[in-house]
Design a protein around this motif. Structure first.
Motif, PDB file in Angstrom:
ATOM      1  N   GLU A  97       0.697  -1.223   0.055  1.00  0.00           N
ATOM      2  CA  GLU A  97      -0.058   0.084  -0.062  1.00  0.00           C
ATOM      3  C   GLU A  97       0.909   1.228   0.069  1.00  0.00           C
ATOM      4  O   GLU A  97       2.083   1.297   0.819  1.00  0.00           O
ATOM      5  CB  GLU A  97      -0.835   0.251   1.028  1.00  0.00           C
ATOM      6  N   TRP A  98       0.535   2.270  -0.680  1.00  0.00           N
ATOM      7  CA  TRP A  98       1.227   3.446  -1.093  1.00  0.00           C
ATOM      8  C   TRP A  98       0.610   4.376   0.119  1.00  0.00           C
ATOM      9  O   TRP A  98      -0.655   4.812  -0.325  1.00  0.00           O
ATOM     10  CB  TRP A  98       1.484   3.819  -2.352  1.00  0.00           C
ATOM     11  N   MET A  99       1.552   4.972   0.874  1.00  0.00           N
ATOM     12  CA  MET A  99       0.984   6.246   1.719  1.00  0.00           C
ATOM     13  C   MET A  99       1.961   7.028   2.157  1.00  0.00           C
ATOM     14  O   MET A  99       3.227   6.488   2.092  1.00  0.00           O
ATOM     15  CB  MET A  99       0.091   5.457   2.747  1.00  0.00           C
ATOM     16  N   GLN A 148       6.212   9.270  -1.105  1.00  0.00           N
ATOM     17  CA  GLN A 148       7.128  10.521  -1.350  1.00  0.00           C
ATOM     18  C   GLN A 148       8.415   9.811  -2.409  1.00  0.00           C
ATOM     19  O   GLN A 148       8.949  10.582  -2.929  1.00  0.00           O
ATOM     20  CB  GLN A 148       7.539  10.979  -0.313  1.00  0.00           C
ATOM     21  N   ASN A 149       9.023   8.604  -2.102  1.00  0.00           N
ATOM     22  CA  ASN A 149       9.860   8.083  -2.653  1.00  0.00           C
ATOM     23  C   ASN A 149       9.858   6.982  -3.092  1.00  0.00           C
ATOM     24  O   ASN A 149      10.910   6.374  -3.783  1.00  0.00           O
ATOM     25  CB  ASN A 149      11.176   8.331  -1.635  1.00  0.00           C
ATOM     26  N   ASP A 150       8.720   6.172  -3.058  1.00  0.00           N
ATOM     27  CA  ASP A 150       8.607   4.665  -3.389  1.00  0.00           C
ATOM     28  C   ASP A 150       9.454   3.926  -2.765  1.00  0.00           C
ATOM     29  O   ASP A 150       9.804   2.517  -3.514  1.00  0.00           O
ATOM     30  CB  ASP A 150       8.648   4.668  -5.282  1.00  0.00           C
ATOM     31  N   HIS A 151       9.993   4.075  -1.636  1.00  0.00           N
ATOM     32  CA  HIS A 151      10.659   3.074  -0.919  1.00  0.00           C
ATOM     33  C   HIS A 151       9.937   2.082  -0.076  1.00  0.00           C
ATOM     34  O   HIS A 151       9.231   2.721   0.706  1.00  0.00           O
ATOM     35  CB  HIS A 151      11.710   4.016  -0.041  1.00  0.00           C
ATOM     36  N   PRO A 152      10.034   0.668  -0.058  1.00  0.00           N
ATOM     37  CA  PRO A 152       9.501   0.204   1.126  1.00  0.00           C
ATOM     38  C   PRO A 152       9.933   0.366   2.370  1.00  0.00           C
ATOM     39  O   PRO A 152      11.050   0.729   2.591  1.00  0.00           O
ATOM     40  CB  PRO A 152       9.949  -1.342   0.641  1.00  0.00           C
ATOM     41  N   LEU A 177      14.032   1.086   2.748  1.00  0.00           N
ATOM     42  CA  LEU A 177      14.944   0.294   2.010  1.00  0.00           C
ATOM     43  C   LEU A 177      15.313   1.086   0.632  1.00  0.00           C
ATOM     44  O   LEU A 177      14.276   2.222   0.455  1.00  0.00           O
ATOM     45  CB  LEU A 177      14.391  -0.968   1.667  1.00  0.00           C
ATOM     46  N   THR A 178      16.373   1.283   0.456  1.00  0.00           N
ATOM     47  CA  THR A 178      16.790   2.179  -0.747  1.00  0.00           C
ATOM     48  C   THR A 178      16.161   1.735  -2.065  1.00  0.00           C
ATOM     49  O   THR A 178      16.069   2.212  -2.970  1.00  0.00           O
ATOM     50  CB  THR A 178      18.271   2.155  -0.902  1.00  0.00           C
ATOM     51  N   ALA A 222       7.933  -1.225  -7.352  1.00  0.00           N
ATOM     52  CA  ALA A 222       7.537  -1.113  -8.855  1.00  0.00           C
ATOM     53  C   ALA A 222       6.011  -1.208  -9.142  1.00  0.00           C
ATOM     54  O   ALA A 222       5.503  -2.242  -8.854  1.00  0.00           O
ATOM     55  CB  ALA A 222       8.189  -2.080  -9.708  1.00  0.00           C
ATOM     56  N   PRO A 223       5.345  -0.180  -9.031  1.00  0.00           N
ATOM     57  CA  PRO A 223       3.897  -0.253  -9.210  1.00  0.00           C
ATOM     58  C   PRO A 223       3.478  -1.181 -10.283  1.00  0.00           C
ATOM     59  O   PRO A 223       2.404  -1.670 -10.448  1.00  0.00           O
ATOM     60  CB  PRO A 223       3.463   1.341  -9.093  1.00  0.00           C
ATOM     61  N   GLU A 224       4.095  -0.846 -11.453  1.00  0.00           N
ATOM     62  CA  GLU A 224       3.785  -1.606 -12.487  1.00  0.00           C
ATOM     63  C   GLU A 224       3.851  -3.063 -12.264  1.00  0.00           C
ATOM     64  O   GLU A 224       2.910  -3.791 -13.151  1.00  0.00           O
ATOM     65  CB  GLU A 224       4.527  -1.140 -13.785  1.00  0.00           C
ATOM     66  N   ALA A 225       4.922  -3.552 -11.565  1.00  0.00           N
ATOM     67  CA  ALA A 225       5.096  -4.993 -11.358  1.00  0.00           C
ATOM     68  C   ALA A 225       3.790  -5.478 -10.527  1.00  0.00           C
ATOM     69  O   ALA A 225       3.305  -6.654 -10.577  1.00  0.00           O
ATOM     70  CB  ALA A 225       6.204  -5.242 -10.529  1.00  0.00           C
TER      71      ALA A 225
END
Length: 219
Positions: free
Chosen positions: A163-165, A188-192, A208-209, A213-216
Motif C-alpha cells: 500500500e502506497w501512503m 514520497q520516494n517509492d521506498h518500502p 529500504l533504498t 515497482a507499481p507496474e509490477a
C-alpha cells in the motif's frame, strides 16, 4: 452494528454473547461509522492441561481502516474486557489525532539532501541501532519464549499487498491496528518502509533504498 462471535476450542454461551453485545454498544459509541465487529475467542491448554488461557481477538470493520485488538487471560470475560479496553483506547487515540490534525494542520516533509523528516514526530533509526539489531546486541523478544516446545527457528510469516501512503498515514494505520510497527510503501520516494513505535507519541521509520515497482504489482 453487526456482531459475529467465533469460538476455537471453546463453546460460546448465551452469557458471553450477552456481554459481547453490551461491549459492542460501547464500541459503536466511539466508532459510529463501524459496520461490523468480529469476536474470536481461542482456548489454549499448556503443559498437559495444567495451564489454560483464552485469547479474545476483536476486528472492527466499516468505512475506513480496519481496527484490531486482542488480549489473553485465564478467564475469557476478563480477556474480553482487556481487548475491548485496548480497542477503545486505539479509537480514542485516533480521534484525538484527527482533532489535533484539524486544529494544527501539518504534513510530513522529507529533506532529500539530509534524509531528515520534518512536520511529524518520526525520526529515522540510527545506523548504530540497525547494526545492533542485525548483530543480536539488541535482542528481538517475541513473547513466546516460555511456551512449551518454543524454538526461535520457527518463524511466522504473513504476506500483504503493498500500500502506497505517506509516513503520517502509516503512523495512523499502525495506531488503529494496535501494532508496534507498520509496513508500507512511501509515496514520497517509492521506498518500502516501516514505521515503529518508540516512546509515547514518538515514532521511528526505516526505509529500504530499493524502489517499489507499481507496474509490477499491477501486472
Amino acid at each position: 452494528m453487526e456482531t459475529s462471535i467465533v469460538g476455537v476450542g471453546v463453546g460460546i454461551t448465551d452469557r458471553f454473547r450477552s456481554v459481547v453485545e453490551d461491549k459492542a454498544a460501547r464500541i459503536e459509541h466511539l466508532a459510529p461509522r463501524a459496520q461490523r465487529v468480529d469476536v474470536k475467542i481461542t482456548h489454549r491448554a499448556y503443559h498437559n492441561g495444567r495451564v489454560e488461557d483464552d485469547t479474545v481477538e476483536l476486528t472492527l470493520t466499516g468505512k475506513g481502516p480496519i481496527v484490531r485488538a486482542e488480549a489473553t487471560d485465564g478467564d475469557k470475560f476478563t480477556a474480553l474486557d482487556l481487548a475491548v479496553d485496548k480497542l477503545c483506547e486505539q479509537l480514542r487515540r485516533a480521534k484525538d489525532k484527527r482533532v489535533d490534525a484539524r486544529n494544527h494542520p501539518r504534513g510530513a516533509k522529507l529533506d532529500k539532501g539530509s534524509g531528515a523528516i520534518q512536520g511529524i514526530d518520526v525520526q529515522p533509526a540510527s545506523v548504530d541501532v540497525l547494526r545492533a539489531v542485525a548483530t543480536g546486541e539488541i535482542p528481538i523478544v517475541t513473547g513466546n519464549e516460555e511456551e512449551e516446545g518454543y524454538t526461535p527457528v520457527v518463524i511466522r510469516t504473513k504476506e500483504f499487498d503493498p500500500e502506497w501512503m505517506s509516513v503520517e498515514e502509516a503512523v495512523d494505520r499502525m495506531e488503529l491496528v494496535g501494532h508496534d510497527f507498520f509496513l508500507f510503501v512511501n509515496v514520497q520516494n517509492d521506498h518500502p518502509s516501516v514505521v515503529y513505535r518508540r516512546k509515547g507519541w514518538d515514532y521511528g521509520v526505516i526505509s529500504l533504498t530499493t524502489l517499489a515497482a507499481p507496474e509490477a504489482v499491477a501486472s
